[in-house]
Design a protein around this motif. Structure first.
Motif, mmCIF file in Angstrom:
data_model
loop_
_atom_site.group_PDB
_atom_site.id
_atom_site.type_symbol
_atom_site.label_atom_id
_atom_site.label_comp_id
_atom_site.label_asym_id
_atom_site.label_seq_id
_atom_site.Cartn_x
_atom_site.Cartn_y
_atom_site.Cartn_z
ATOM 1 N N THR A 28 0.831 -1.211 0.000
ATOM 2 C CA THR A 28 0.000 0.000 0.000
ATOM 3 C C THR A 28 0.862 1.256 0.000
ATOM 4 O OG1 THR A 28 -1.727 -1.187 1.211
ATOM 5 C CG2 THR A 28 -1.844 1.212 1.218
ATOM 6 N N GLY A 29 1.911 1.270 0.814
ATOM 7 C CA GLY A 29 2.816 2.425 0.853
ATOM 8 C C GLY A 29 3.506 2.663 -0.474
ATOM 9 N N ILE A 30 3.938 1.578 -1.116
ATOM 10 C CA ILE A 30 4.589 1.707 -2.424
ATOM 11 C C ILE A 30 3.610 2.240 -3.463
ATOM 12 C CG2 ILE A 30 5.589 0.370 -4.331
ATOM 13 C CD1 ILE A 30 6.942 -1.387 -2.172
ATOM 14 N N ILE A 31 2.381 1.750 -3.446
ATOM 15 C CA ILE A 31 1.368 2.221 -4.405
ATOM 16 C C ILE A 31 1.086 3.705 -4.204
ATOM 17 C CG2 ILE A 31 -1.081 2.049 -5.020
ATOM 18 C CD1 ILE A 31 -0.802 -1.000 -4.592
ATOM 19 N N ILE A 32 0.952 4.140 -2.953
ATOM 20 C CA ILE A 32 0.690 5.558 -2.670
ATOM 21 C C ILE A 32 1.833 6.421 -3.204
ATOM 22 C CG2 ILE A 32 0.569 7.275 -0.809
ATOM 23 C CD1 ILE A 32 -1.050 5.200 0.794
ATOM 24 N N ARG A 33 3.070 6.039 -2.899
ATOM 25 C CA ARG A 33 4.213 6.827 -3.348
ATOM 26 C C ARG A 33 4.356 6.800 -4.865
ATOM 27 N NH1 ARG A 33 7.660 8.766 0.459
ATOM 28 N NH2 ARG A 33 9.459 8.556 -0.908
ATOM 29 N N TYR A 34 4.045 5.668 -5.500
ATOM 30 C CA TYR A 34 4.100 5.577 -6.957
ATOM 31 C C TYR A 34 3.071 6.516 -7.593
ATOM 32 C CZ TYR A 34 3.278 3.829 -11.642
ATOM 33 O OH TYR A 34 3.095 3.752 -12.989
ATOM 34 N N MET A 35 1.847 6.517 -7.059
ATOM 35 C CA MET A 35 0.795 7.368 -7.626
ATOM 36 C C MET A 35 1.153 8.842 -7.499
ATOM 37 S SD MET A 35 -2.578 5.245 -6.376
ATOM 38 C CE MET A 35 -3.665 6.599 -6.708
ATOM 39 N N ILE A 36 1.733 9.233 -6.376
ATOM 40 C CA ILE A 36 2.141 10.629 -6.195
ATOM 41 C C ILE A 36 3.233 10.989 -7.193
ATOM 42 C CG2 ILE A 36 3.298 12.218 -4.603
ATOM 43 C CD1 ILE A 36 1.714 10.806 -2.342
ATOM 44 N N GLY A 37 4.211 10.114 -7.348
ATOM 45 C CA GLY A 37 5.289 10.370 -8.312
ATOM 46 C C GLY A 37 4.794 10.443 -9.739
ATOM 47 N N LEU A 60 -1.903 23.667 -2.209
ATOM 48 C CA LEU A 60 -2.725 22.573 -1.703
ATOM 49 C C LEU A 60 -2.222 21.228 -2.229
ATOM 50 C CD1 LEU A 60 -5.192 21.651 -0.103
ATOM 51 C CD2 LEU A 60 -6.541 21.944 -2.187
ATOM 52 N N THR A 61 -1.898 21.174 -3.507
ATOM 53 C CA THR A 61 -1.407 19.934 -4.108
ATOM 54 C C THR A 61 -0.093 19.498 -3.471
ATOM 55 O OG1 THR A 61 -2.473 20.476 -6.197
ATOM 56 C CG2 THR A 61 -0.725 18.844 -6.273
ATOM 57 N N ARG A 62 0.815 20.421 -3.310
ATOM 58 C CA ARG A 62 2.115 20.081 -2.712
ATOM 59 C C ARG A 62 1.959 19.638 -1.256
ATOM 60 N NH1 ARG A 62 6.395 24.391 -5.301
ATOM 61 N NH2 ARG A 62 6.467 23.383 -7.336
ATOM 62 N N LEU A 63 1.075 20.288 -0.512
ATOM 63 C CA LEU A 63 0.826 19.897 0.879
ATOM 64 C C LEU A 63 0.258 18.474 0.942
ATOM 65 C CD1 LEU A 63 0.631 20.531 3.929
ATOM 66 C CD2 LEU A 63 -1.685 21.383 3.453
ATOM 67 N N LEU A 64 -0.756 18.192 0.129
ATOM 68 C CA LEU A 64 -1.376 16.867 0.138
ATOM 69 C C LEU A 64 -0.404 15.790 -0.341
ATOM 70 C CD1 LEU A 64 -4.955 17.728 -1.147
ATOM 71 C CD2 LEU A 64 -4.240 17.241 1.199
ATOM 72 N N GLU A 65 0.422 16.120 -1.337
ATOM 73 C CA GLU A 65 1.406 15.147 -1.810
ATOM 74 C C GLU A 65 2.480 14.898 -0.754
ATOM 75 O OE1 GLU A 65 1.149 15.654 -6.636
ATOM 76 O OE2 GLU A 65 2.784 16.657 -5.568
ATOM 77 N N TRP A 66 2.873 15.935 -0.039
ATOM 78 C CA TRP A 66 3.852 15.778 1.027
ATOM 79 C C TRP A 66 3.298 14.878 2.125
ATOM 80 C CZ3 TRP A 66 3.818 17.619 6.165
ATOM 81 C CH2 TRP A 66 5.032 17.480 6.841
ATOM 82 N N LEU A 67 2.052 15.146 2.546
ATOM 83 C CA LEU A 67 1.418 14.302 3.563
ATOM 84 C C LEU A 67 1.268 12.864 3.076
ATOM 85 C CD1 LEU A 67 -1.360 16.704 4.921
ATOM 86 C CD2 LEU A 67 0.702 15.931 6.118
ATOM 87 N N GLY A 68 0.854 12.696 1.826
ATOM 88 C CA GLY A 68 0.698 11.360 1.258
ATOM 89 C C GLY A 68 2.018 10.613 1.201
ATOM 90 N N SER A 69 3.084 11.311 0.844
ATOM 91 C CA SER A 69 4.405 10.677 0.791
ATOM 92 C C SER A 69 4.857 10.234 2.179
ATOM 93 C CB SER A 69 5.440 11.636 0.211
ATOM 94 O OG SER A 69 5.197 11.849 -1.147
#
Length: 96
Positions: A28-37, A60-69
């Motif tokens: 799940t962690g790998i999938i989340i990081r892959y989708m963000i990238g 907003l996008t950068r904040l959400l991507e940072w939290l997701g990463s």
């Protein structure tokens, strides 16, 4: 406590359950990081610069991507720890 929840907790308490949950967390962690990238890559223009429709959208996008990463990384680390603990427990307590 419901019977279903008891069965789930019993499965999780076993080494195999801990390994399965750990592997699922890593995946799940790998999938989340892959989708963000992938989203970051797709947002880039031909010159390699990320494009946004507005300043607010960018923040907003950068904040959400940072939290997701961070969440993805924590899932990966937690999953690895769970698998290692299950393997160590398995080796220290052989089958009875």
């Amino acid at each position: 406590m419901s019977k279903y929840l008891f069965v789930q907790l019993t499965i999780l308490a076993t080494n195999k359950g801990l390994e399965i949950v750990g592997v699922l967390l890593v995946i799940t962690g790998i999938i989340i990081r892959y989708m963000i990238g992938r989203n970051r890559f797709n947002r880039r223009s031909i010159t390699g610069v990320e494009t946004f429709s507005s300043y607010e959208r960018m923040n907003l996008t950068r904040l959400l991507e940072w939290l997701g990463s961070i969440i993805g990384l924590l899932l990966i680390i937690g999953g690895i720890i769970m698998v290692v603990l299950a393997l160590l427990n398995h080796h220290s307590h052989p089958h009875k």
